[in-house]
Design a protein around this motif. Structure first.
Motif, short mmCIF file in Angstrom:
data_model
loop_
_atom_site.label_atom_id
_atom_site.label_comp_id
_atom_site.label_asym_id
_atom_site.label_seq_id
_atom_site.Cartn_x
_atom_site.Cartn_y
_atom_site.Cartn_z
N MET A 49 2.87 -34.04 -34.85
CA MET A 49 2.30 -32.83 -35.43
C MET A 49 3.30 -32.11 -36.34
O MET A 49 2.91 -31.47 -37.31
CB MET A 49 1.84 -31.89 -34.31
CG MET A 49 0.67 -32.40 -33.49
SD MET A 49 -0.79 -32.68 -34.51
CE MET A 49 -1.09 -31.02 -35.10
N ALA A 52 2.86 -33.57 -39.52
CA ALA A 52 1.53 -33.34 -40.05
C ALA A 52 1.42 -32.05 -40.84
O ALA A 52 0.55 -31.92 -41.71
CB ALA A 52 0.50 -33.34 -38.92
N ALA A 78 -2.95 -27.50 -42.36
CA ALA A 78 -2.72 -28.94 -42.27
C ALA A 78 -2.56 -29.38 -40.82
O ALA A 78 -3.10 -30.41 -40.39
CB ALA A 78 -1.48 -29.32 -43.08
N SER A 81 -5.91 -29.29 -39.06
CA SER A 81 -6.79 -30.33 -39.60
C SER A 81 -6.44 -31.70 -39.05
O SER A 81 -7.33 -32.47 -38.64
CB SER A 81 -6.70 -30.34 -41.13
OG SER A 81 -7.12 -29.11 -41.68
N VAL A 82 -5.14 -32.01 -39.02
CA VAL A 82 -4.72 -33.32 -38.51
C VAL A 82 -5.04 -33.44 -37.03
O VAL A 82 -5.49 -34.50 -36.56
CB VAL A 82 -3.21 -33.53 -38.77
CG1 VAL A 82 -2.70 -34.75 -38.00
CG2 VAL A 82 -2.97 -33.73 -40.26
N ALA A 86 -7.55 -36.33 -35.88
CA ALA A 86 -7.06 -37.37 -34.97
C ALA A 86 -7.89 -37.42 -33.70
O ALA A 86 -8.23 -38.50 -33.21
CB ALA A 86 -5.59 -37.10 -34.63
N LEU A 101 -2.95 -40.35 -34.23
CA LEU A 101 -1.96 -39.36 -34.64
C LEU A 101 -0.84 -40.01 -35.45
O LEU A 101 -0.36 -39.44 -36.44
CB LEU A 101 -1.38 -38.65 -33.42
CG LEU A 101 -2.13 -37.41 -32.93
CD1 LEU A 101 -1.56 -36.94 -31.60
CD2 LEU A 101 -2.06 -36.30 -33.96
N PHE A 104 -2.08 -40.60 -38.97
CA PHE A 104 -2.21 -39.37 -39.74
C PHE A 104 -0.85 -38.77 -40.09
O PHE A 104 -0.65 -38.24 -41.18
CB PHE A 104 -3.06 -38.36 -38.98
CG PHE A 104 -4.54 -38.54 -39.18
CD1 PHE A 104 -5.14 -38.20 -40.38
CD2 PHE A 104 -5.32 -39.08 -38.17
CE1 PHE A 104 -6.50 -38.37 -40.57
CE2 PHE A 104 -6.68 -39.26 -38.35
CZ PHE A 104 -7.27 -38.91 -39.56
N TYR A 105 0.10 -38.83 -39.14
CA TYR A 105 1.38 -38.19 -39.44
C TYR A 105 2.17 -38.97 -40.49
O TYR A 105 2.87 -38.39 -41.31
CB TYR A 105 2.18 -37.97 -38.15
CG TYR A 105 3.34 -38.89 -37.88
CD1 TYR A 105 4.54 -38.78 -38.59
CD2 TYR A 105 3.25 -39.85 -36.87
CE1 TYR A 105 5.60 -39.62 -38.31
CE2 TYR A 105 4.32 -40.68 -36.60
CZ TYR A 105 5.49 -40.56 -37.32
OH TYR A 105 6.55 -41.38 -37.05
N SER A 108 0.56 -38.03 -43.72
CA SER A 108 0.90 -36.64 -44.04
C SER A 108 2.33 -36.54 -44.56
O SER A 108 2.59 -35.82 -45.54
CB SER A 108 0.76 -35.76 -42.78
OG SER A 108 -0.57 -35.75 -42.32
#
Length: 289
Positions: A49, A52, A78, A81-82, A86, A101, A104-105, A108
């Motif tokens: 996170m 992210a 952000a 949202s992530v 996720a 995750l 996404f990270y 990001s």
């Protein structure tokens, strides 16, 4: 000699006093969150996170430069949202939440670095990635302190369901419906404190004063309240001596703070009275009937 090394920098320089105040606020807000991340086995989620929030902060930077509120707002959007995306992907596909995750990270982080690199300089990129706690201004310090205060108030409200969920989540689901709202509020606090850490330590080290103090506390206490108190104290100690180390040497302030925390962590691994290696090798005598 000790006065010149440990006390004089904070009396003589205002930027050192601001940095110390920022460390205290980060410790009060982030360290208890780190304890629950560790107990819920979400430590790596916190790290994911932290990365992210970068694209949101970078978009704020793209439109407003190093503007505090634009980068804070972008980072919060952000991060939330992530977290939501996720969770959605993990629920509607075969991908587990940790893999979702991680994906996404990574995206990001790449997007955020690209945005900052296109608009800014290498100095701006270093500021975003590694922060500069010695450059905290009054506005940033107030935002960090405000977020820490909100964290403590919300933690006080959701403390009981958080503790019960760490110990026995099935029991919590059978006796109360507070588990889901408490979990969502907890994730929101994670994002808020990561944005706090982002302003002081940068996106790569934002989670440092959350996870390392929690790991330190785990080796010294079995009680959750005790772990929270020890984690806050160790975060403050790491921040103080990290700032001193940075002032007296050429080590950047953010890495210096995390390195001091790492030293305390290694010491705790070796000598902690709860599962420390030395304690296991040389256990004390037990009382005999």
């Amino acid at each position: 000699m000790l006065y010149d090394a440990l006390i004089a920098p904070f009396l003589e320089f205002e930027f050192m006093r601001r940095a110390l105040a920022g460390v205290v606020a980060l410790a009060l807000g982030g360290a208890p969150i780190g304890v629950f991340l560790m107990l819920r086995r979400m430590s790596l989620v916190g790290d994911a996170m932290a990365h992210a929030i970068l694209p949101g902060a970078a978009i704020g930077f793209l439109f407003s430069g190093l503007n505090l509120f634009a980068m804070t707002f972008g980072g919060l959007i952000a991060g939330f949202s992530v977290a939501l995306l996720a969770g959605l992907v993990s629920r509607v596909t075969v991908i587990k939440e940790d893999a979702s995750l991680a994906a996404f990270y990574l995206v990001s982080l790449a997007v955020g670095v690209t945005i900052v690199s296109m608009r800014g300089t290498n100095i701006d990129l270093l500021h975003v990635l590694f922060g500069n706690i010695l450059a905290l201004d009054d506005q940033t310090l107030l935002v960090i302190a405000f977020n820490a205060t909100i964290t403590l108030v919300v933690m006080a409200v959701i403390y009981r369901p958080l503790v019960i969920e760490c110990v026995d989540p099935v029991f919590l689901r059978t006796v109360s419906r507070a588990g889901a709202p408490a979990h969502l509020a907890f994730l929101a606090l994670v994002v808020v404190n990561l944005v706090n850490g982002f302003h002081a330590l940068g996106t790569l080290l934002a989670v440092g004063l959350m996870i390392l103090p929690a790991g330190i506390a785990r080796f010294w206490s079995r009680d959750i309240t005790g772990m929270m108190m020890i984690s806050v104290a160790s975060a403050m100690i790491s921040g103080y001596f990290g700032l001193v180390l940075s002032f007296q040497t050429k080590v950047p302030s953010g890495p210096a703070i995390i390195l001091v925390a790492a030293v305390l962590y290694v010491f705790s691994v070796l000598f902690g009275n709860v599962s420390g290696l030395v304690r296991q090798l040389f256990p004390g005598r037990h009382l005999e009937a």
